[in-house]
Structures are given as C-alpha cells and as structure tokens.
Write an enzyme that holds these catalytic residues in place. Sequence first.
Site, PDB file in Angstrom:
ATOM      1  N   HIS A  15       0.859  -1.106   0.094  1.00 14.02           N
ATOM      2  CA  HIS A  15       0.366  -0.545  -0.005  1.00 14.02           C
ATOM      3  C   HIS A  15       0.655   1.408  -0.040  1.00 14.02           C
ATOM      4  O   HIS A  15       0.543   2.381   0.659  1.00 14.02           O
ATOM      5  CB  HIS A  15      -1.067   0.021   1.095  1.00 14.02           C
ATOM      6  CG  HIS A  15      -1.273  -0.742   1.041  1.00 14.02           C
ATOM      7  ND1 HIS A  15      -2.555  -2.061   0.763  1.00 14.02           N
ATOM      8  CD2 HIS A  15      -1.080  -2.164   2.484  1.00 14.02           C
ATOM      9  CE1 HIS A  15      -3.298  -2.742   1.200  1.00 14.02           C
ATOM     10  NE2 HIS A  15      -2.024  -3.031   1.869  1.00 14.02           N
TER      11      HIS A  15
ATOM     12  N   SER B 169      15.632  21.468 -16.438  1.00 16.97           N
ATOM     13  CA  SER B 169      14.038  21.826 -16.712  1.00 16.97           C
ATOM     14  C   SER B 169      14.808  23.171 -17.917  1.00 16.97           C
ATOM     15  O   SER B 169      15.324  23.851 -17.566  1.00 16.97           O
ATOM     16  CB  SER B 169      14.090  22.544 -15.462  1.00 16.97           C
ATOM     17  OG  SER B 169      12.438  23.370 -15.573  1.00 16.97           O
TER      18      SER B 169
ATOM     19  N   LYS C 246      16.497  21.724 -11.201  1.00 15.08           N
ATOM     20  CA  LYS C 246      15.784  21.129 -11.322  1.00 15.08           C
ATOM     21  C   LYS C 246      16.761  19.537 -11.999  1.00 15.08           C
ATOM     22  O   LYS C 246      17.902  19.371 -12.813  1.00 15.08           O
ATOM     23  CB  LYS C 246      14.410  20.466 -12.616  1.00 15.08           C
ATOM     24  CG  LYS C 246      13.365  21.339 -11.760  1.00 15.08           C
ATOM     25  CD  LYS C 246      12.825  20.878 -11.028  1.00 15.08           C
ATOM     26  CE  LYS C 246      12.264  19.719 -10.835  1.00 15.08           C
ATOM     27  NZ  LYS C 246      11.655  19.929 -11.646  1.00 15.08           N
TER      28      LYS C 246
ATOM     29  N   GLU D 285      10.081   8.275 -16.154  1.00 13.59           N
ATOM     30  CA  GLU D 285       8.390   8.463 -16.838  1.00 13.59           C
ATOM     31  C   GLU D 285       7.805   8.168 -18.074  1.00 13.59           C
ATOM     32  O   GLU D 285       6.907   7.348 -18.302  1.00 13.59           O
ATOM     33  CB  GLU D 285       8.337  10.144 -16.613  1.00 13.59           C
ATOM     34  CG  GLU D 285       8.430  10.844 -15.341  1.00 13.59           C
ATOM     35  CD  GLU D 285       8.933  12.099 -15.184  1.00 13.59           C
ATOM     36  OE1 GLU D 285       7.926  12.420 -15.807  1.00 13.59           O
ATOM     37  OE2 GLU D 285       9.821  12.754 -14.874  1.00 13.59           O
TER      38      GLU D 285
END
Length: 460
Positions: free
Chosen positions: A155, A276, A282, A289
Amino acid sequence: MTLWHGRFSTGMSDALWDLSESYSFDHVLWRHDLMGSRAHVRGLGRAGIVSAEEMTLLLETLDAVEEEFASGVFVRTPSDEDIHMAIERRVTEIAGPTGAKLHTARSRNDQVATTLRLFTRDAVTDIAARALGLAATLHEVGERYPDVYLPGYTHLQRAQPVLLSHHVRAHAWALVRDVDRLLSSRDRANISPLGAGALAGTSLPISPEETAKDLGFSRAFENSLDAVSDRDFVAEALFNIALLGVHCSRLGEELVLWTTSEFGFASLTDDFTTGSSMLPQKKNSDVAELARGKSGRLVGNLTGLLVTLKGLPLSYNRDLQEDKEPLFDSVRQIHLVLTALSGAYGSIEIHSDVTRAAADDPLIAAIDLAEWMVVRGTPFRQAHEHVGALVGRSVRDGVPLVDLVAADPVLADARDILSQGAALTRRTSPGGSGPTPATRQRELLMNELRRAEQRLRDAH
Ligand code: ARG
C-alpha cells in the site's frame, strides 16, 4: 497501373488509394518479404512450375532488388500499393516475362502472413534478448550493493525491511517470465502459411512443407483458411510486449519515487536525467517517466488489434492490414524503453544511508516483536494485539516504541529486535528478504538467467 488491372475499366480514386496503400509503413518488411519470395521461387523450381533457368533468374533478380533496398536506392513507383507489389513490380521490370511468374501459386494473403510471421519471429526474439539484458542489469545492481537494505512496501506504506538485491531480483523474475512468454509466442509464430494461396490452396503441385522448412519454420499450416486469417501471433506479440511494458512502467514508477527529494533512495547519472528549461535546479527522471508513459500506447496497440480482429469473418479481410502499424510501433517503443531503462539502471546510485534509516524505522519491526511472543507460546492473534497496542500508544503519545518495549513486562527482553538491521536478519524463511535466504535466491535467479539465455540461443 495495378497488378490486377485486367478486370477493371478505371483506376482507383485518390481517396481509396490513400486509404488503402500500405507501402508507407509496410516497406520495413522488405527483407522478410524477399526471404519469403526466395523460398517460394525455390518451391516453384522444385515443383517444375518454373524451369531451373527461370528459377535462377528469379533468384538473381530478388538478390538485385534486395541490394537496391539495402543500399537505399529502391524507388517506389506511384502504383506500388504495398511492399509485396512493389517488389513484384520491380522483379518483373528486371526479369521481364519470367518475373511475371513470381506470383504463381501464391496470393498476397499467404504472402503477407508469411512475411509478417518472419518479421514477428525475429522481433520477439530480439525483444526477449533485450528484456533478459534488463533482468541481468537488475541482478548486477543487487551484486553492487549486496548489504544494502530498504523498506519493503505494501500500500506504499513501510511494511518490512528487504535487501535491495531481493527487491531488484523481484523485478528480474518478472522480466524472465516475459522472456519465456515471448519465446513461447515465437513458437506459435513460427509456422508457415505459405502455400495457402488466397484462402483455399492451389491446383498447382506446390509443397508447403518444403517451403516451411526452407524458411526455418517449424512446420507448415494445417488449414489454408486459418493460415491466411490467423493473426493470433501478432496479438500474442502485442500482449507480451504490453505486459513487458507494464513491468517497465512499474520499474519506472519506482525510479520516479526513489529519485524524489522526499524518498532520496537513489540518483540517476546526469546522462540519464534531464534538466528544466526554466528551473535551474531541476534534475528530472524523464527516462523513468517515459518508461511508465509508453506502456499506455503498448496496451492501446494490443486493444486496437483485438478489436480489429473481433468481428472478422473467415478468411482474409482487408481489415487485417491494420495489424502492422501497432506491431511496428510496439516493437520500436519497447526497444527504446528497454535500452534506456537498462542504461539508467546500469549506472544507478543507491543512497544506502537513506534506505537504511528508512528501513530501521522501529515500527517496521512490529511483526518481529509479535513473532518473538509467538515463539514463547503466545497465540499470534493475541501477540498481534499486544504489539499493536504498543504501536498505537507510541504513535498517539509520541513515545519511542523502543521505550515502551523496554518497559513492557512481556517484551522487555525483546528490545534488541529494534536495533539497527535486526529485523532484516530475522527474515530467514525460504524466498524471504533477509541475508540468509539471499544466497540461495541469488543462485536461483542466476540459474534462471542462464536458462533463459540458453533458450534464446536455441531460438536462433
Ligand atoms: N497490404 C495487404 C495487407 O497488409 C496485403 C494483402 C492484400 N491482400 C488483398 N487481398 N488485398 O494485408
């Protein structure tokens, strides 16, 4: 002029042409189509349908066309509807009247099925090899960090400590199953439809068994209608790629989490991260992803094909042309994902201080306190309740669990269980996450990787 102009008084409308042409995407099949044509020509030669000289001329012409494709000089003419017609047209241009014999006893229906099976056979073998490569990379990560442990989650809540090697091996086991699935789908793709003709065979004395053998298929089709209708092998390849993609997606999701400041379990190297355009600080895990994101289209490609197949009557229907783009796309995308994910994992840095601190969260050892009581005769449910009450009190009152345990009349002697790493070493059962079963599990996975490698070698 089309190859079937004999029956027609006008050409095709532009609208129909644009809808129906497939050369723009099926040209990638040239190598496999030529392979099929060569075997077909040898079959025509063996059957005496073309003479030995004609067979030689056709084979030489097919070689010449192959050379044109390989060197990038093949030119499509406006009437080349698909790769099969483009090759036949060119063969006829070069070989003259003999070229016009190439398509004897063959239909594009058995031809396209043959070509696509040859393509799929190679594609799934290649993907299986790459999936196995990723499994091996994951195993290597475990080898690099043999003593590192982290919390295992259910979980997404901390549950029990696990060795990192155990964790990465879990992913590797899933990938090994993918390899097996891909290779068994290869067996079903490895059956020749050549000789089924348009749908019902031919009056000419061809031998599907011999052309099957020539092409390295395990055997020829049993039923001509099935041979030209069947795209199960494409659906299976798409499912296997989709499931492999789902495994990569889960790996990706985990990398996204692990590389956040909040988790801080791992970093990817600069060459596997992106910056970024606006925010100078970043460092993004785009690789992970995209591994996660690509799975959507892989599942979509499978779903699309299944829906295409669902309503089709026997035997060949033009709808089947819709099998190719999803297959080509899935093959290409999974290739990209596996390569990039292997690269990212190959250079991953694990922050063992962070993972250890998280895994030594005393609450994670609650089950060990309960099991300590079980060994001393307390029924498990009762032990669970006893420890649960202490945990509840610790969380509610902000008192460290270790203090409550030390003061507990039943558990006072168990407090060492809460010391660093103790809960991990107590994971001793076979297949469990601690150092004791790890040796055996390392061996089991390594055997499995070797077995899959052998299976791959046998497939070639
Ligand atoms: N381009 C077609 C396909 O991919 C080839 C087969 C065409 N057969 C036919 N009867 N029109 O399916």
